[in-house]
Design a protein around this motif. Structure first.
Motif, PDB file in Angstrom:
ATOM      1  N   SER A  32      72.043  -5.635  21.478  1.00  0.00           N
ATOM      2  CA  SER A  32      71.326  -5.795  22.743  1.00  0.00           C
ATOM      3  C   SER A  32      71.126  -4.455  23.446  1.00  0.00           C
ATOM      4  N   LEU A  33      72.149  -3.612  23.440  1.00  0.00           N
ATOM      5  CA  LEU A  33      72.074  -2.326  24.135  1.00  0.00           C
ATOM      6  C   LEU A  33      71.307  -1.252  23.368  1.00  0.00           C
ATOM      7  N   LEU A  34      71.409  -1.268  22.048  1.00  0.00           N
ATOM      8  CA  LEU A  34      70.824  -0.192  21.254  1.00  0.00           C
ATOM      9  C   LEU A  34      69.534  -0.580  20.545  1.00  0.00           C
ATOM     10  N   GLY A  35      69.208  -1.872  20.521  1.00  0.00           N
ATOM     11  CA  GLY A  35      67.998  -2.320  19.844  1.00  0.00           C
ATOM     12  C   GLY A  35      66.760  -2.102  20.694  1.00  0.00           C
ATOM     13  N   PHE A  36      65.618  -2.468  20.149  1.00  0.00           N
ATOM     14  CA  PHE A  36      64.356  -2.277  20.853  1.00  0.00           C
ATOM     15  C   PHE A  36      63.977  -3.473  21.717  1.00  0.00           C
ATOM     16  N   GLU A  37      64.722  -4.548  21.639  1.00  0.00           N
ATOM     17  CA  GLU A  37      64.490  -5.727  22.465  1.00  0.00           C
ATOM     18  C   GLU A  37      65.485  -5.717  23.626  1.00  0.00           C
ATOM     19  N   GLY A  38      65.078  -6.235  24.765  1.00  0.00           N
ATOM     20  CA  GLY A  38      65.989  -6.372  25.901  1.00  0.00           C
ATOM     21  C   GLY A  38      66.165  -5.091  26.689  1.00  0.00           C
ATOM     22  N   ASP A  39      67.265  -5.030  27.414  1.00  0.00           N
ATOM     23  CA  ASP A  39      67.534  -3.903  28.303  1.00  0.00           C
ATOM     24  C   ASP A  39      67.924  -2.650  27.537  1.00  0.00           C
ATOM     25  N   GLU A  40      67.746  -1.516  28.210  1.00  0.00           N
ATOM     26  CA  GLU A  40      68.019  -0.215  27.600  1.00  0.00           C
ATOM     27  C   GLU A  40      68.721   0.682  28.612  1.00  0.00           C
ATOM     28  N   PHE A  41      69.208   1.820  28.131  1.00  0.00           N
ATOM     29  CA  PHE A  41      69.828   2.818  28.998  1.00  0.00           C
ATOM     30  C   PHE A  41      68.763   3.748  29.553  1.00  0.00           C
ATOM     31  N   TYR A  42      68.897   4.093  30.826  1.00  0.00           N
ATOM     32  CA  TYR A  42      68.003   5.064  31.464  1.00  0.00           C
ATOM     33  C   TYR A  42      68.817   5.984  32.352  1.00  0.00           C
ATOM     34  N   LEU A  43      68.343   7.215  32.498  1.00  0.00           N
ATOM     35  CA  LEU A  43      68.947   8.194  33.395  1.00  0.00           C
ATOM     36  C   LEU A  43      67.855   8.714  34.311  1.00  0.00           C
ATOM     37  N   ARG A  44      68.157   8.799  35.591  1.00  0.00           N
ATOM     38  CA  ARG A  44      67.182   9.327  36.537  1.00  0.00           C
ATOM     39  C   ARG A  44      67.904   9.864  37.771  1.00  0.00           C
ATOM     40  N   ALA A  45      67.405  10.974  38.274  1.00  0.00           N
ATOM     41  CA  ALA A  45      67.902  11.521  39.537  1.00  0.00           C
ATOM     42  C   ALA A  45      67.174  10.820  40.676  1.00  0.00           C
ATOM     43  N   TRP A  46      67.922  10.352  41.653  1.00  0.00           N
ATOM     44  CA  TRP A  46      67.363   9.695  42.834  1.00  0.00           C
ATOM     45  C   TRP A  46      67.806  10.492  44.053  1.00  0.00           C
ATOM     46  N   PRO A  47      66.944  11.345  44.612  1.00  0.00           N
ATOM     47  CA  PRO A  47      67.327  12.149  45.780  1.00  0.00           C
ATOM     48  C   PRO A  47      67.851  11.303  46.943  1.00  0.00           C
ATOM     49  N   ASP A  48      67.358  10.068  47.089  1.00  0.00           N
ATOM     50  CA  ASP A  48      67.819   9.194  48.173  1.00  0.00           C
ATOM     51  C   ASP A  48      69.298   8.814  48.034  1.00  0.00           C
ATOM     52  N   LEU A  49      69.849   8.952  46.839  1.00  0.00           N
ATOM     53  CA  LEU A  49      71.240   8.545  46.607  1.00  0.00           C
ATOM     54  C   LEU A  49      72.230   9.703  46.717  1.00  0.00           C
ATOM     55  N   VAL A  50      71.729  10.936  46.878  1.00  0.00           N
ATOM     56  CA  VAL A  50      72.608  12.102  46.983  1.00  0.00           C
ATOM     57  C   VAL A  50      73.524  11.935  48.197  1.00  0.00           C
ATOM     58  N   GLY A  51      74.806  12.176  47.972  1.00  0.00           N
ATOM     59  CA  GLY A  51      75.798  12.047  49.032  1.00  0.00           C
ATOM     60  C   GLY A  51      76.454  10.684  49.088  1.00  0.00           C
ATOM     61  N   ARG A  52      75.887   9.696  48.396  1.00  0.00           N
ATOM     62  CA  ARG A  52      76.488   8.360  48.366  1.00  0.00           C
ATOM     63  C   ARG A  52      77.520   8.296  47.256  1.00  0.00           C
ATOM     64  N   SER A  53      78.505   7.430  47.422  1.00  0.00           N
ATOM     65  CA  SER A  53      79.488   7.244  46.356  1.00  0.00           C
ATOM     66  C   SER A  53      78.896   6.312  45.306  1.00  0.00           C
ATOM     67  N   PHE A  54      79.260   6.547  44.047  1.00  0.00           N
ATOM     68  CA  PHE A  54      78.812   5.658  42.978  1.00  0.00           C
ATOM     69  C   PHE A  54      79.271   4.238  43.282  1.00  0.00           C
ATOM     70  N   HIS A  55      80.472   4.117  43.807  1.00  0.00           N
ATOM     71  CA  HIS A  55      81.062   2.829  44.134  1.00  0.00           C
ATOM     72  C   HIS A  55      80.156   2.047  45.091  1.00  0.00           C
ATOM     73  N   SER A  56      79.644   2.706  46.132  1.00  0.00           N
ATOM     74  CA  SER A  56      78.783   2.011  47.098  1.00  0.00           C
ATOM     75  C   SER A  56      77.442   1.632  46.464  1.00  0.00           C
ATOM     76  N   ILE A  57      76.920   2.487  45.599  1.00  0.00           N
ATOM     77  CA  ILE A  57      75.658   2.182  44.916  1.00  0.00           C
ATOM     78  C   ILE A  57      75.822   0.921  44.071  1.00  0.00           C
ATOM     79  N   PHE A  58      76.949   0.814  43.392  1.00  0.00           N
ATOM     80  CA  PHE A  58      77.213  -0.340  42.535  1.00  0.00           C
ATOM     81  C   PHE A  58      77.460  -1.604  43.362  1.00  0.00           C
TER      82      PHE A  58
END
Length: 132
Positions: A32-58
């Protein structure tokens, strides 16, 4: 933009096969995670999230349409499931699992105890919200 990292496929695949033999349900998770069907991993910088804790984002479901699972720090290090005090710094990328790279984004107002709206950025409000 990012340096190329060599992956020794034989070692990685071998470890995955051994783990799947030990835990048969893991094979479907990896597919499911590594195949071409379904959800995938993505990385992106979000300037609006700078200064926030990962915990609060989650916990506040800040990224609609995605599940944040970690950070790629400016120096290239990866932190999966960061601790509650880990802050998003300038140029950090949030690692998420999402359907596609254009199906998720920060909410205008994160969900949480004091949230009044859950309309994602760029989305049109429903007719009920427009009447308020």
């Amino acid at each position: 933009r990012h340096p190329i990292e060599c992956v020794v496929a034989n070692d990685t695949i071998g470890r995955m096969m051994i783990n799947c033999a030990r835990q048969p349900a893991l094979a479907s998770v990896l597919e499911s995670l590594l195949g071409f069907e379904g959800d995938e991993f993505y990385l992106r910088a979000w300037p609006d999230l700078v200064g926030r804790s990962f915990h609060s984002i989650f916990l506040e479901d800040t990224l609609e349409g995605a599940v944040p699972i970690g950070l790629r720090k400016r120096n290239g290090s990866i932190i999966l499931i960061p601790g509650p005090d880990e802050l998003v710094d300038d140029h950090d990328e949030v690692i998420v699992i999402a359907e596609d790279d254009d199906t998720y984004g920060p909410r205008v107002t994160p969900l949480g105890p004091s949230a009044t709206t859950t309309t994602p950025r760029g989305a049109k409000p429903s007719e009920e919200e427009e009447d308020d």
